[in-house]
Design an enzyme around this catalytic site. Structure first.
Site, PDB file in Angstrom:
ATOM      1  N   GLY A  28       0.801  -1.217   0.000  1.00 42.96           N
ATOM      2  CA  GLY A  28       0.000   0.000   0.000  1.00 42.96           C
ATOM      3  C   GLY A  28       0.837   1.272   0.000  1.00 42.96           C
ATOM      4  N   ASP A 257     -25.438  38.557  14.319  1.00 44.91           N
ATOM      5  CA  ASP A 257     -26.707  38.494  15.033  1.00 44.91           C
ATOM      6  C   ASP A 257     -26.481  38.254  16.520  1.00 44.91           C
ATOM      7  OD1 ASP A 257     -28.161  38.896  12.755  1.00 44.91           O
ATOM      8  OD2 ASP A 257     -28.621  36.779  12.406  1.00 44.91           O
ATOM      9  N   LYS A 279     -31.483  42.270  16.718  1.00 45.71           N
ATOM     10  CA  LYS A 279     -32.708  43.059  16.747  1.00 45.71           C
ATOM     11  C   LYS A 279     -33.378  42.947  18.111  1.00 45.71           C
ATOM     12  CE  LYS A 279     -33.551  42.165  11.834  1.00 45.71           C
ATOM     13  NZ  LYS A 279     -32.576  41.072  11.650  1.00 45.71           N
ATOM     14  N   GLY A 311     -27.876  30.198  11.836  1.00 49.21           N
ATOM     15  CA  GLY A 311     -28.518  29.272  10.911  1.00 49.21           C
ATOM     16  C   GLY A 311     -28.082  29.518   9.489  1.00 49.21           C
ATOM     17  N   VAL A 315     -32.998  31.105   5.218  1.00 50.68           N
ATOM     18  CA  VAL A 315     -34.098  30.406   5.879  1.00 50.68           C
ATOM     19  C   VAL A 315     -34.524  31.244   7.082  1.00 50.68           C
ATOM     20  CG1 VAL A 315     -34.887  28.292   6.993  1.00 50.68           C
ATOM     21  CG2 VAL A 315     -33.247  28.159   5.111  1.00 50.68           C
ATOM     22  N   THR A 340     -29.157  25.135   8.760  1.00 49.48           N
ATOM     23  CA  THR A 340     -30.305  25.771   9.366  1.00 49.48           C
ATOM     24  C   THR A 340     -30.755  25.036  10.627  1.00 49.48           C
ATOM     25  OG1 THR A 340     -32.476  26.717   8.910  1.00 49.48           O
ATOM     26  CG2 THR A 340     -32.053  24.511   8.033  1.00 49.48           C
ATOM     27  N   MET A 392     -38.981  30.030  15.957  1.00 53.99           N
ATOM     28  CA  MET A 392     -39.401  31.220  16.714  1.00 53.99           C
ATOM     29  C   MET A 392     -40.837  31.097  17.220  1.00 53.99           C
ATOM     30  SD  MET A 392     -37.627  34.081  14.244  1.00 53.99           S
ATOM     31  CE  MET A 392     -38.122  33.280  12.707  1.00 53.99           C
ATOM     32  N   GLY A 421     -30.160  24.192  20.505  1.00 56.90           N
ATOM     33  CA  GLY A 421     -29.717  23.026  19.753  1.00 56.90           C
ATOM     34  C   GLY A 421     -28.266  23.093  19.338  1.00 56.90           C
TER      35      GLY A 421
END
Length: 505
Positions: A28, A257, A279, A311, A315, A340, A392, A421
């Protein structure tokens, strides 16, 4: 001479096209060495009593020449270099001695003392190659560095090297002075040329280079800024794409974000300017317009901007609006998808979004306010044998249950509510649609959380693999990690006002 006292190796790249290279060994390791030599255009001779299957096939196809038997010095007669790749020390020593006597460069695999050249770890991008050597003393270190460089250099480097090599004569004629040529290259590489190649806009890249190489072409210009919309995924930095990681290392400004985690931001270039553009409730329009203005202003100032979004940008991430703003102002951009939340939260909870026995489709739904809920097709959402992934929706769980059950969805439909998650603090709450609002209150579920509704959600009980086992109506431990100042979560059956869910939104 010991390796510690040896001088550094002299680096070079050998042109082996049409020249004979001997590999001694038929296993090999010999196959890997022969493959690399074939890629370089060498005439490869492999000497061994027997060959492993791939080498044997290559010999039958005429790709290599097989010298059958034990090593004989005559095998070296027309060789330019040799590699000893057997598992017999005596044979390897014999190859090394015979090659030394003929002044033929020889490498003995895993034996730096017997080798007269080392085969480096390589990063290859077309004609561009980076060779890394530890002098034979620490090959694993060279391989580790190669792996790191592999993540930093994308395929656009191959296209760039090919384009510049094709125009080498014109480049030297345009800038005959080496200093001027270096400065021109620095400006070219800081501009949009490579970005065009990365986006497969080869013709535009060639036209740009043609303009630079024209006798009256530009000699100086302010660098053009750009914006990359980058998906940061659900939170685990290991889920970033290679392209996202490269852009974080190149960015001058990162507009991120609120939910982009510290672990992801820690991968950014150390001197990048980090700007939080999260936001606030009730101020989404003003915040979005501010984000547009920041992207445009920084790009116009010549900066490389990364708009880092949790995410995936496309999406429920308003990425389309941001691209429209950039397009309207003539700002160059690219989009890097992210994993996502529906895909990541389901995977980290052990829930397959589709399953041959339970769900043949998936619907991604946003439920962050009453207005968004009023636009949904509730009869379609209530159908069986499909999975709903609701973004959400923590504050709207009572409404979700009422509307779905009212349209015929079985109250016993399983759900999995995944909080944070993929992050170390991930929690999964499971139960049935009928129990959904009460269980969310009992376990004080907070945003960010994603709801997975459908028969597949029941699999979280048996297929979970990340973090603690799912919490359910039967869970014995009902204290929430958020309970600190607020005390324990009420036991089952204790009334609790709906404003708890409103605070969790």
């Amino acid at each position: 001479m010991s390796l510690d006292a040896a001088p550094p190796l002299y680096p070079l790249f050998a042109d082996l096209r049409g020249r004979t290279a001997l590999v001694v060994g038929g296993g090999g390791v010999a196959r890997r060495k022969a493959a690399s030599l074939l890629q370089s255009g060498a005439r490869v001779v492999v000497g061994a009593p027997e060959l492993e299957p791939t080498l044997s096939a290559w010999a039958l196809e005429g790709r290599i020449v097989h010298r059958r038997g034990r090593f004989r010095p005559s095998w070296l007669d027309d060789a330019w270099l040799a590699i000893a790749a057997t598992d017999e020390v005596a044979v390897n020593r014999e190859v090394a001695a015979a090659a030394e006597a003929r002044r033929i460069w020889v490498n003995v695999v895993d034996d730096a003392a017997l080798s007269r050249f080392q085969v480096p770890a390589r990063v290859e991008r077309g004609p561009l190659q980076i060779a890394i050597s530890s002098g034979g003393g620490a090959p694993m270190l060279a391989r580790l560095l190669r792996e790191r460089l592999e993540t930093q250099l994308d395929d656009s480097w191959s296209a760039l090297a090919t384009l510049l090599a094709r125009q080498r004569g014109r480049i030297r004629a345009r800038w005959p002075d080496p200093g001027a040529r270096r400065r021109a290259f620095a400006r070219l590489l800081a501009g949009p040329l490579q970005g065009l190649l990365r986006r497969r806009r080869d013709r535009e890249a060639e036209l740009l280079l043609d303009a630079e190489l024209a006798p009256d072409g530009p000699t100086s210009a302010a660098p053009a800024g750009s914006v990359a919309l980058v998906g940061a995924g659900p939170g685990d930095p290991g889920l970033l794409t290679l392209r996202a990681l490269r852009l974080l290392n190149e960015a001058d400004v990162i507009l991120h974000d609120r939910l982009v985690g510290d672990g992801v931001l820690a991968l950014a270039r150390r001197d990048a300017e980090l700007v939080s553009v999260g936001k606030q409730a009730g101020d989404h329009r003003t915040a979005q317009e501010r984000i547009h203005a920041l992207m445009i202003d920084h790009a116009r100032a010549g900066r490389r901007v990364v708009r880092l979004k949790g995410g995936d940008p496309f999406v429920f991430g308003r990425g389309g609006e941001e691209l429209e703003a950039l397009h309207a102002h003539g700002i160059g951009y690219e989009v890097v998808p992210g994993i996502t939340a529906a895909v990541a939260c389901a995977a980290y909870a052990g829930v397959p979004l589709t399953h041959r026995d339970h769900a043949q489709s998936v619907r991604l739904v946003t439920a962050h306010c009453s207005a968004s809920l009023d636009t949904l097709d509730w009869p379609a959402l209530a159908q069986e044998r499909q999975t709903l992934a609701v973004y959400m929706g923590v504050a709207m769980l009572d409404t979700l249950r009422t509307r779905l059950v009212g349209e015929g969805r079985d109250p016993a439909t399983p759900f999995a509510l995944v909080e944070n998650g993929s992050r170390p603090e991930q929690r999964v709450v499971t139960g049935t649609l009928h129990e959904l609002p009460a269980l969310a209150r009992r376990h004080a579920v907070r945003s960010p959380a994603l709801l997975i509704l459908g028969e597949v959600a029941a699999l979280a009980e048996t297929l979970h693999w990340f973090g603690d086992a799912p919490l359910s109506a039967a869970s014995a431990v009902l204290r929430s990690p958020h309970a600190g100042a607020g005390g324990p979560v009420p036991a089952p059956g204790t009334p609790e006002p709906d404003r708890a869910l409103e605070r969790a939104a």
